[in-house]
Design an enzyme around this catalytic site. Sequence first.
Site, PDB file in Angstrom:
ATOM      1  N   HIS A 179     -34.166  -8.205 -10.084  1.00 29.21           N
ATOM      2  CA  HIS A 179     -33.529  -7.048 -10.715  1.00 29.21           C
ATOM      3  C   HIS A 179     -32.131  -6.837 -10.168  1.00 29.21           C
ATOM      4  O   HIS A 179     -31.783  -7.375  -9.108  1.00 29.21           O
ATOM      5  CB  HIS A 179     -34.359  -5.787 -10.430  1.00 29.21           C
ATOM      6  CG  HIS A 179     -34.320  -5.423  -8.982  1.00 29.21           C
ATOM      7  ND1 HIS A 179     -35.210  -5.941  -8.068  1.00 29.21           N
ATOM      8  CD2 HIS A 179     -33.473  -4.650  -8.268  1.00 29.21           C
ATOM      9  CE1 HIS A 179     -34.912  -5.493  -6.868  1.00 29.21           C
ATOM     10  NE2 HIS A 179     -33.850  -4.695  -6.953  1.00 29.21           N
ATOM     11  N   HIS A 209     -25.645  -6.841  -8.131  1.00 27.23           N
ATOM     12  CA  HIS A 209     -26.128  -8.147  -7.690  1.00 27.23           C
ATOM     13  C   HIS A 209     -27.615  -8.263  -7.962  1.00 27.23           C
ATOM     14  O   HIS A 209     -28.284  -7.245  -8.183  1.00 27.23           O
ATOM     15  CB  HIS A 209     -25.905  -8.301  -6.175  1.00 27.23           C
ATOM     16  CG  HIS A 209     -26.731  -7.316  -5.402  1.00 27.23           C
ATOM     17  ND1 HIS A 209     -26.367  -5.997  -5.252  1.00 27.23           N
ATOM     18  CD2 HIS A 209     -27.939  -7.449  -4.799  1.00 27.23           C
ATOM     19  CE1 HIS A 209     -27.306  -5.365  -4.572  1.00 27.23           C
ATOM     20  NE2 HIS A 209     -28.268  -6.223  -4.282  1.00 27.23           N
TER      21      HIS A 209
HETATM   22  O1  ACK Z   1     -31.873  -6.100  -3.729  1.00 23.40           O
HETATM   23  P1  ACK Z   1     -31.665  -4.659  -3.910  1.00 23.40           P
HETATM   24  O2  ACK Z   1     -30.545  -4.174  -4.730  1.00 23.40           O
HETATM   25  O3  ACK Z   1     -31.657  -3.946  -2.496  1.00 23.40           O
HETATM   26  O4  ACK Z   1     -32.990  -4.034  -4.453  1.00 23.40           O
HETATM   27  C1  ACK Z   1     -33.694  -3.325  -3.467  1.00 23.40           C
HETATM   28  C2  ACK Z   1     -34.176  -1.999  -3.999  1.00 23.40           C
HETATM   29  O5  ACK Z   1     -33.229  -1.017  -3.590  1.00 23.40           O
HETATM   30  C3  ACK Z   1     -35.549  -1.596  -3.442  1.00 23.40           C
HETATM   31  O6  ACK Z   1     -35.549  -1.663  -2.065  1.00 23.40           O
HETATM   32  C4  ACK Z   1     -32.186  -1.631  -2.851  1.00 23.40           C
HETATM   33  N1  ACK Z   1     -31.876  -0.741  -1.729  1.00 23.40           N
HETATM   34  C5  ACK Z   1     -32.652  -0.441  -0.655  1.00 23.40           C
HETATM   35  N2  ACK Z   1     -32.040   0.440   0.147  1.00 23.40           N
HETATM   36  C6  ACK Z   1     -30.833   0.709  -0.419  1.00 23.40           C
HETATM   37  C7  ACK Z   1     -29.733   1.532  -0.067  1.00 23.40           C
HETATM   38  N3  ACK Z   1     -29.739   2.286   1.033  1.00 23.40           N
HETATM   39  N4  ACK Z   1     -28.655   1.558  -0.893  1.00 23.40           N
HETATM   40  C8  ACK Z   1     -28.627   0.800  -2.007  1.00 23.40           C
HETATM   41  N5  ACK Z   1     -29.633  -0.001  -2.403  1.00 23.40           N
HETATM   42  C9  ACK Z   1     -30.715  -0.054  -1.622  1.00 23.40           C
HETATM   43  C10 ACK Z   1     -32.694  -2.965  -2.400  1.00 23.40           C
END
Ligand code: ACK
Length: 184
Positions: A69, A115
Site C-alpha cells: 500500500h 511510497h
Molecule cells: O510503509 P508505511 O507507509 O509505514 O505503512 C505503514 C503504516 O503506517 C502502518 O504502520 C505507516 N506509519 C507508521 N507509523 C507512521 C508515522 N508515525 N508516520 C507516518 N506513517 C507511519 C507505516
Amino acid sequence: GQLEGTSLPLFFGWFLLSPAKEKICCTSMDFLKTLDTLEAFKKHLNDFTQGADKEVDLEQYFKSKGPLHCTTKFCNYGKEDGAKEYAQNPLLLWPADAEKEVEGASSLPLGSRAHVTLGCAEGVEPVQTGLDLLEILAVQQGGQKGELVEEMELGSLSYYGEGRWLLSLREPIRTPACFSSVYG
Ligand code: ACK
C-alpha cells in the site's frame, strides 16, 4: 462534527491490486537478486548492516509485512496530529505535515513522502522507508546527485552514502489501487 464518536483508522492509503501487486513483488525480488551480485553494492554493505560481517542474503534480509500500500495519512486511531481534519476533508489526499518530519524536507511538494514499502530489515519499522525517501529527496534538493553506480535493466542505481541507495526506474510501474483504511 460529523465524525465525533467515530473511531479513526490506523491509516488511510491506496492498496495495490492484483495482478500488478504480484508483479511488483517479483520485480523487487529480481532486483534484490541482481543487487546481491554487484561488487559496488557489497563494498558499502556495512553501511546499513551495522558491521554484521556475515554474508547477507538480501532476499531474506528484507521482510514484507501486510498488503502492499501507499499510506496517505497515518492517523494512529486519531492520536496523530491532523488525523481528524484529514478524515473530515474528502478533497485533501496528502496531509500538509508529512514532509516536515525530516530536516531539509519541509519545502518539498505535498505527497513527496508517497511510497510503497516493499520490505524492511528485522527490527526496522515500516515508517522508516518514508523517512529514508524524504532524506534522499532532501539531499537531492541540496544539489547532491549521488554517485551513479550501475545502469540496470530496471533503471539507474545511485548511492547517496550512509546506506542510502536509489533506483530511478526507467519506466514507471503502473498499478491499479483501491483507496481504503486499515483499523489493524
Ligand atoms: O510503509 P508505511 O507507509 O509505514 O505503512 C505503514 C503504516 O503506517 C502502518 O504502520 C505507516 N506509519 C507508521 N507509523 C507512521 C508515522 N508515525 N508516520 C507516518 N506513517 C507511519 C507505516
